[in-house]
Write a protein that holds these residues in place. Structure first.
Motif, PDB file in Angstrom:
ATOM      1  N   TYR A  37      38.837  44.081  30.067  1.00 18.39           N
ATOM      2  CA  TYR A  37      38.812  42.745  30.624  1.00 18.39           C
ATOM      3  C   TYR A  37      38.722  42.893  32.140  1.00 18.39           C
ATOM      4  N   ARG A  38      38.376  41.804  32.799  1.00 22.06           N
ATOM      5  CA  ARG A  38      38.366  41.814  34.254  1.00 22.06           C
ATOM      6  C   ARG A  38      38.846  40.485  34.799  1.00 22.06           C
ATOM      7  N   ARG A  45      41.267  35.887  33.715  1.00 20.10           N
ATOM      8  CA  ARG A  45      40.875  37.158  33.112  1.00 20.10           C
ATOM      9  C   ARG A  45      39.883  36.890  31.982  1.00 20.10           C
ATOM     10  N   GLU A  46      38.830  37.713  31.915  1.00 21.84           N
ATOM     11  CA  GLU A  46      37.808  37.519  30.902  1.00 21.84           C
ATOM     12  C   GLU A  46      37.467  38.829  30.215  1.00 21.84           C
ATOM     13  N   LEU A  47      37.033  38.704  28.971  1.00 19.93           N
ATOM     14  CA  LEU A  47      36.596  39.875  28.232  1.00 19.93           C
ATOM     15  C   LEU A  47      35.294  40.409  28.817  1.00 19.93           C
ATOM     16  N   VAL A  48      35.233  41.718  28.999  1.00 19.44           N
ATOM     17  CA  VAL A  48      34.000  42.359  29.447  1.00 19.44           C
ATOM     18  C   VAL A  48      33.312  43.029  28.262  1.00 19.44           C
ATOM     19  N   ALA A  49      34.049  43.883  27.564  1.00 15.24           N
ATOM     20  CA  ALA A  49      33.472  44.611  26.435  1.00 15.24           C
ATOM     21  C   ALA A  49      34.593  45.128  25.561  1.00 15.24           C
ATOM     22  N   ILE A  50      34.289  45.268  24.276  1.00 14.07           N
ATOM     23  CA  ILE A  50      35.271  45.765  23.338  1.00 14.07           C
ATOM     24  C   ILE A  50      34.564  46.579  22.266  1.00 14.07           C
ATOM     25  N   ILE A  51      35.279  47.579  21.745  1.00 16.92           N
ATOM     26  CA  ILE A  51      34.751  48.388  20.646  1.00 16.92           C
ATOM     27  C   ILE A  51      35.846  48.537  19.599  1.00 16.92           C
ATOM     28  N   ALA A  91      35.924  42.904  40.647  1.00 12.80           N
ATOM     29  CA  ALA A  91      37.116  42.410  39.964  1.00 12.80           C
ATOM     30  C   ALA A  91      38.071  43.579  39.727  1.00 12.80           C
ATOM     31  N   VAL A  92      39.268  43.239  39.298  1.00 15.55           N
ATOM     32  CA  VAL A  92      40.167  44.250  38.758  1.00 15.55           C
ATOM     33  C   VAL A  92      39.871  44.355  37.268  1.00 15.55           C
ATOM     34  N   TYR A  93      39.606  45.556  36.826  1.00 15.84           N
ATOM     35  CA  TYR A  93      39.265  45.796  35.423  1.00 15.84           C
ATOM     36  C   TYR A  93      40.487  46.349  34.709  1.00 15.84           C
ATOM     37  N   VAL A 117      37.268  47.391  41.013  1.00 20.05           N
ATOM     38  CA  VAL A 117      35.845  47.679  41.188  1.00 20.05           C
ATOM     39  C   VAL A 117      35.303  46.710  42.229  1.00 20.05           C
ATOM     40  N   THR A 118      34.749  47.260  43.295  1.00 19.38           N
ATOM     41  CA  THR A 118      34.182  46.445  44.367  1.00 19.38           C
ATOM     42  C   THR A 118      32.710  46.781  44.508  1.00 19.38           C
ATOM     43  N   VAL A 119      31.879  45.759  44.372  1.00 15.38           N
ATOM     44  CA  VAL A 119      30.433  45.938  44.512  1.00 15.38           C
ATOM     45  C   VAL A 119      30.011  45.229  45.794  1.00 15.38           C
ATOM     46  N   SER A 120      29.658  46.025  46.773  1.00 18.20           N
ATOM     47  CA  SER A 120      29.339  45.462  48.083  1.00 18.20           C
ATOM     48  C   SER A 120      28.490  46.441  48.881  1.00 18.20           C
ATOM     49  N   SER A 121      27.642  45.869  49.721  1.00 18.74           N
ATOM     50  CA  SER A 121      26.835  46.702  50.604  1.00 18.74           C
ATOM     51  C   SER A 121      27.513  46.862  51.961  1.00 18.74           C
TER      52      SER A 121
END
Length: 121
Positions: A37-38, A45-51, A91-93, A117-121
């Motif tokens: 989640y993130r 908080r939201e689901l990102v992926a699950i297995i 976001a925080v994962y 996780v930070t996505v930035s230039s």
């Protein structure tokens, strides 16, 4: 005691990739499902992926085609490969696990402490 230990977060430029890992340790009979989640600043908080234990996967629409989830059953570890990252992925994962543990007849939910996780230039 069950622990979820996450690793792999950090700063990456847009379009880049990161791989998150989450290892479950402790008294575990089996893993029903593990995932990520993130939570972004000011958002829920939201689901990102699950297995699941059967190998079925589910992804948030916003990450489909960019993120993949996999697992190593022998290591009780789940991985999230994140490609083509966007600033909105910042976001925080949090690692999430539904585990069958001693003393309980149904799966119990555990959370990791989170990795940024930070996505930035």
């Amino acid at each position: 005691q069950v622990q979820l230990v996450e690793s792999g977060g950090g700063l990456v430029q847009p379009g880049g990739s990161l791989r998150l890992s989450c290892a479950a340790s402790g008294s575990i009979f089996s893993i029903n499902a593990m995932g990520w989640y993130r939570q972004a600043p000011g958002k829920e908080r939201e689901l990102v992926a699950i297995i699941t234990s059967g190998g079925s996967t589910d992804f948030a629409d916003s990450v489909k085609g960019r993120f993949t989830i996999s697992r190593d059953n022998a290591k009780n570890t789940v991985y999230l490969q994140m490609d083509s990252l966007k600033p909105e992925d910042t976001a925080v994962y949090y690692c999430h696990a539904n585990l069958l543990v001693p003393g309980y007849y149904r799966g119990m939910v555990y959370w990791g402490e989170g990795t940024l996780v930070t996505v930035s230039s």
